[in-house]
Motif scaffolding. Sequence first.
Motif, mmCIF file in Angstrom:
data_model
loop_
_atom_site.group_PDB
_atom_site.id
_atom_site.type_symbol
_atom_site.label_atom_id
_atom_site.label_comp_id
_atom_site.label_asym_id
_atom_site.label_seq_id
_atom_site.Cartn_x
_atom_site.Cartn_y
_atom_site.Cartn_z
ATOM 1 N N LYS A 212 -9.072 4.781 -4.328
ATOM 2 C CA LYS A 212 -8.808 3.595 -5.144
ATOM 3 C C LYS A 212 -7.887 2.618 -4.399
ATOM 4 N N ILE A 213 -7.039 3.163 -3.541
ATOM 5 C CA ILE A 213 -6.096 2.339 -2.775
ATOM 6 C C ILE A 213 -6.762 1.741 -1.552
ATOM 7 N N TYR A 214 -7.537 2.568 -0.855
ATOM 8 C CA TYR A 214 -8.315 2.102 0.291
ATOM 9 C C TYR A 214 -9.618 2.902 0.309
ATOM 10 N N PRO A 215 -10.767 2.253 0.185
ATOM 11 C CA PRO A 215 -12.033 2.961 -0.012
ATOM 12 C C PRO A 215 -12.646 3.477 1.291
ATOM 13 N N MET B 205 0.810 -1.208 0.000
ATOM 14 C CA MET B 205 0.000 0.000 0.000
ATOM 15 C C MET B 205 0.852 1.272 0.000
ATOM 16 N N ILE B 206 1.949 1.272 0.744
ATOM 17 C CA ILE B 206 2.770 2.477 0.847
ATOM 18 C C ILE B 206 3.303 2.906 -0.512
ATOM 19 N N ASP B 207 3.696 1.945 -1.339
ATOM 20 C CA ASP B 207 4.203 2.280 -2.672
ATOM 21 C C ASP B 207 3.130 2.944 -3.524
ATOM 22 N N ALA B 208 1.895 2.454 -3.402
ATOM 23 C CA ALA B 208 0.799 3.030 -4.172
ATOM 24 C C ALA B 208 0.499 4.454 -3.709
ATOM 25 N N VAL B 209 0.558 4.703 -2.417
ATOM 26 C CA VAL B 209 0.307 6.043 -1.889
ATOM 27 C C VAL B 209 1.409 7.004 -2.334
ATOM 28 N N ILE B 210 2.653 6.561 -2.235
ATOM 29 C CA ILE B 210 3.777 7.394 -2.688
ATOM 30 C C ILE B 210 3.618 7.766 -4.154
#
Length: 260
Positions: free
Chosen positions: A52-55, A1-6
Amino acid sequence: MIDAVIAAVKAVAQQEILPRYMKVARQRKGDGSLFTEADLATQETLSRELRKIYPGPVVGEEMTENEQVAQWREGDAGLWCMDPIDGTSNFVNGLSYFAVSVALMQHGRSVLGVVYNPVADEMFYAEKGRGAFLNGEKLPIKEDVPPLWGAIASVDLKRLGRRLAQEISTAKPFSSHRNFGSCALEWCYTAAGRFDLYLHGGQKLWDYAAGSLILEEAGGHMCGLNEDDFWAEPLWQRSAIAALDLNLFMQWRDWVRAHR
């Protein structure tokens, strides 16, 4: 998840913030604070990408107070907390000290934090229990610990009580202090070892949600002016006393509380 947020934070900053840097008109909210078209566009676009990453619900600085409270109440199991541009006054005046700040919070505490300065291209980030990093390098970067009298402090004087502000101005226990105008980056600079001490009299949720986790995961220590447990301080207006080194933190905390 952290990579997607970054990736989302960096992409939105490149799309919505940097093209407007020093080019947007400023406006003022009801409380007198600045906001710009860039703040609003970043919040809207980043909110969409984060869901989209966490609804989960999103608490954003540019929402109304009623909207913020409603989103917070809906998101105990998980919500995003965001400041689209922390340091808007710097942003509109061409000062490069501002950042996008994003945290994922569960049951009132941060479990993921990302703070990005797009001008410096510095990405600070942390996940609960997994350490803190700056562009892939583990924090802290600078680990030598000065004595209290030789320390550099980040202090926001205008939100402190009169006595404490006067004591710091006239009889400070450290070497010198700075206040650059972005709470999120101040937390991160303390986590990196660029600041030795940190003091703020009252921050909003989006000011501390990401940065406090990054400092904690870097091995830092924090409390409030009144509470030893930082997370027991008032949610929407939270004071902060912090330092990276434990002994320095205890000396700083004791001095601050004795002089408030």
